[in-house]
Design a protein around this motif. Sequence first.
Motif, PDB file in Angstrom:
ATOM      1  N   THR A 131      37.519   1.573 -55.681  1.00  0.00           N
ATOM      2  CA  THR A 131      38.367   1.883 -56.894  1.00  0.00           C
ATOM      3  C   THR A 131      37.988   3.301 -57.308  1.00  0.00           C
ATOM      4  OG1 THR A 131      37.402   0.986 -58.578  1.00  0.00           O
ATOM      5  CG2 THR A 131      39.170  -0.341 -57.581  1.00  0.00           C
ATOM      6  N   GLY A 143      43.914   0.652 -59.509  1.00  0.00           N
ATOM      7  CA  GLY A 143      42.839  -0.012 -59.467  1.00  0.00           C
ATOM      8  C   GLY A 143      43.117  -1.764 -59.395  1.00  0.00           C
ATOM      9  N   ILE A 144      42.019  -2.408 -59.851  1.00  0.00           N
ATOM     10  CA  ILE A 144      42.552  -4.014 -60.189  1.00  0.00           C
ATOM     11  C   ILE A 144      43.373  -4.159 -61.249  1.00  0.00           C
ATOM     12  CG2 ILE A 144      40.911  -5.931 -61.215  1.00  0.00           C
ATOM     13  CD1 ILE A 144      38.262  -4.409 -60.023  1.00  0.00           C
ATOM     14  N   ALA A 148      47.930   3.196 -74.818  1.00  0.00           N
ATOM     15  CA  ALA A 148      47.172   3.296 -75.973  1.00  0.00           C
ATOM     16  C   ALA A 148      45.648   2.960 -75.542  1.00  0.00           C
ATOM     17  CB  ALA A 148      47.533   1.979 -76.916  1.00  0.00           C
ATOM     18  N   SER A 201      31.648  -8.462 -64.555  1.00  0.00           N
ATOM     19  CA  SER A 201      31.159  -7.966 -63.499  1.00  0.00           C
ATOM     20  C   SER A 201      30.064  -8.535 -62.886  1.00  0.00           C
ATOM     21  CB  SER A 201      30.641  -6.335 -63.486  1.00  0.00           C
ATOM     22  OG  SER A 201      30.003  -5.960 -62.572  1.00  0.00           O
ATOM     23  N   LYS A 259      29.402  -5.514 -69.791  1.00  0.00           N
ATOM     24  CA  LYS A 259      29.949  -6.505 -68.817  1.00  0.00           C
ATOM     25  C   LYS A 259      29.178  -7.922 -69.278  1.00  0.00           C
ATOM     26  CE  LYS A 259      32.824  -3.982 -67.155  1.00  0.00           C
ATOM     27  NZ  LYS A 259      34.217  -4.404 -67.007  1.00  0.00           N
ATOM     28  N   TYR A 275      47.807   0.823 -70.721  1.00  0.00           N
ATOM     29  CA  TYR A 275      47.186   2.018 -70.206  1.00  0.00           C
ATOM     30  C   TYR A 275      46.648   3.141 -71.285  1.00  0.00           C
ATOM     31  CZ  TYR A 275      51.073   5.331 -70.712  1.00  0.00           C
ATOM     32  OH  TYR A 275      52.132   6.183 -71.006  1.00  0.00           O
ATOM     33  N   ALA A 289      40.478  -3.031 -68.638  1.00  0.00           N
ATOM     34  CA  ALA A 289      40.320  -1.791 -68.833  1.00  0.00           C
ATOM     35  C   ALA A 289      38.766  -1.538 -68.709  1.00  0.00           C
ATOM     36  CB  ALA A 289      40.901  -1.073 -70.009  1.00  0.00           C
ATOM     37  N   GLY A 290      38.328  -0.220 -68.044  1.00  0.00           N
ATOM     38  CA  GLY A 290      36.891  -0.341 -68.088  1.00  0.00           C
ATOM     39  C   GLY A 290      36.376   1.234 -67.402  1.00  0.00           C
ATOM     40  N   ILE A 291      35.155   1.646 -67.948  1.00  0.00           N
ATOM     41  CA  ILE A 291      34.712   3.100 -67.435  1.00  0.00           C
ATOM     42  C   ILE A 291      33.181   2.633 -66.972  1.00  0.00           C
ATOM     43  CG2 ILE A 291      36.379   4.496 -68.634  1.00  0.00           C
ATOM     44  CD1 ILE A 291      34.174   4.874 -70.668  1.00  0.00           C
ATOM     45  N   SER A 323      47.999   9.110 -66.285  1.00  0.00           N
ATOM     46  CA  SER A 323      48.083   7.739 -65.897  1.00  0.00           C
ATOM     47  C   SER A 323      49.652   7.363 -65.646  1.00  0.00           C
ATOM     48  CB  SER A 323      47.336   6.863 -66.947  1.00  0.00           C
ATOM     49  OG  SER A 323      45.942   7.086 -66.715  1.00  0.00           O
ATOM     50  N   GLY A 328      32.406  -7.881 -57.429  1.00  0.00           N
ATOM     51  CA  GLY A 328      31.238  -7.165 -57.107  1.00  0.00           C
ATOM     52  C   GLY A 328      31.211  -5.789 -56.832  1.00  0.00           C
ATOM     53  N   THR A 329      31.154  -5.152 -55.560  1.00  0.00           N
ATOM     54  CA  THR A 329      31.623  -3.685 -55.611  1.00  0.00           C
ATOM     55  C   THR A 329      32.953  -3.615 -54.780  1.00  0.00           C
ATOM     56  OG1 THR A 329      29.559  -2.969 -55.395  1.00  0.00           O
ATOM     57  CG2 THR A 329      30.779  -1.591 -54.112  1.00  0.00           C
ATOM     58  N   ILE A 330      34.160  -3.074 -55.716  1.00  0.00           N
ATOM     59  CA  ILE A 330      35.322  -3.059 -55.194  1.00  0.00           C
ATOM     60  C   ILE A 330      35.785  -1.546 -54.956  1.00  0.00           C
ATOM     61  CG2 ILE A 330      37.761  -3.806 -55.930  1.00  0.00           C
ATOM     62  CD1 ILE A 330      35.484  -6.058 -55.547  1.00  0.00           C
ATOM     63  N   ALA A 355      41.952   1.969 -75.147  1.00  0.00           N
ATOM     64  CA  ALA A 355      41.164   0.460 -75.026  1.00  0.00           C
ATOM     65  C   ALA A 355      40.277   0.427 -76.174  1.00  0.00           C
ATOM     66  CB  ALA A 355      40.678   0.127 -73.743  1.00  0.00           C
TER      67      ALA A 355
END
Length: 256
Positions: free
Chosen positions: A194, A16-17, A65, A146, A163, A36, A94-96, A42, A190-192, A67
């Motif tokens: 991924t 992703g980003i 490791a 975001s 965010k 990661y 890193a994000g969910i 991954s 915005g909306t990417i 996040a």
Amino acid sequence: MLLNDKTVIITGASRGIGAAAALECARQGADLVIGYSGSPSSKGHVDELIQQIEALGRKAVAVGAPAEDPDTGEALVAAAVEHFGGVDVFVNNAGICPFHSFLDMPRETYLKTVDTNLNGAYFAVQAAARQMKEQGRGGAIIAVSSISALVGGAMQTHYTPTKAGLLSLMQSCAVALGPYGIRCNAVLPGTIETDINRDDLSDDGKRQYMESRTPLGRLGNPDDLAGPIVFLASDMARYVTGASLLVDGGMFVNLQ
Ligand SMILES: NC(=O)C1=CN([C@@H]2O[C@H](COP(=O)(O)OP(=O)(O)OC[C@H]3O[C@@H](n4cnc5c(N)ncnc54)[C@H](O)[C@@H]3O)[C@@H](O)[C@H]2O)C=CC1
Ligand SMILES: C[C@H](O)[C@@H]1OC(=O)[C@H](O)[C@@H]1O
């Protein structure tokens, strides 16, 4: 090149980003520490990314490791110091976003989201900043916040506060770290397209709605974020700190 011989740490960079930003940093002359989650699924992506970075003539090491672990930031910084002698740029990416309605939000989903997206970031930013201060040559810290720091989402009540928190963290850190020449900024995608929103955007109606809200006429892709992140990391942005950069194709300003 904008990042010649700089060392850049990026969290959540397996895809992703984060992966797109890592590749662009390498194209711009940087060596990378690829953070990661440590999951076996991954690792394959990370190995491939490192090969691509090496093909560009730069070096990269991976640190597996999670996040959300408050010690992860120190592990990332230790790898940067061991392999490259220090750290110049830290990108908290890193994000969910496990979409879920508010009234029945499972407590563990809320806590996992906040720990991964914000609490871990706090300690990682702190670890990077401590190292940059010790080096005495300044640095750049960038949080991938975001558009959702500025607006709400019924299925994102656990996510949007993280965010907004990242944006606020960058603003306060810009004040705290300015005296050391450490700049802190946020990018607001915005909306990417991924993996984070693959399921959400598989609903054609939702996808068309998000596209229709975007004046530039398309959803974003990870490469759209790479340039803005490199810019904020580079000396081109040497007088930019505490700023937030929307990278959303105009979605936020499109009221009517
Ligand atoms: N895709 C979008 O529309 C937007 C994304 N963002 C933010 O961009 C960042 C990157 O997301 P995307 O590239 O879109 O999604 P993605 O799902 O492709 O990437 C997320 C990355 O974070 C990593 N990650 C997830 N949990 C982790 C953990 N516990 N420990 C370490 N790494 C972990 C994943 O392995 C992956 O590398 C996230 O912080 C997300 O909130 C912000 C606005 C919009
Ligand atoms: C995961 C979402 O689709 C994505 O993440 C955000 O921060 C924005 O809300 C995007 O739409």
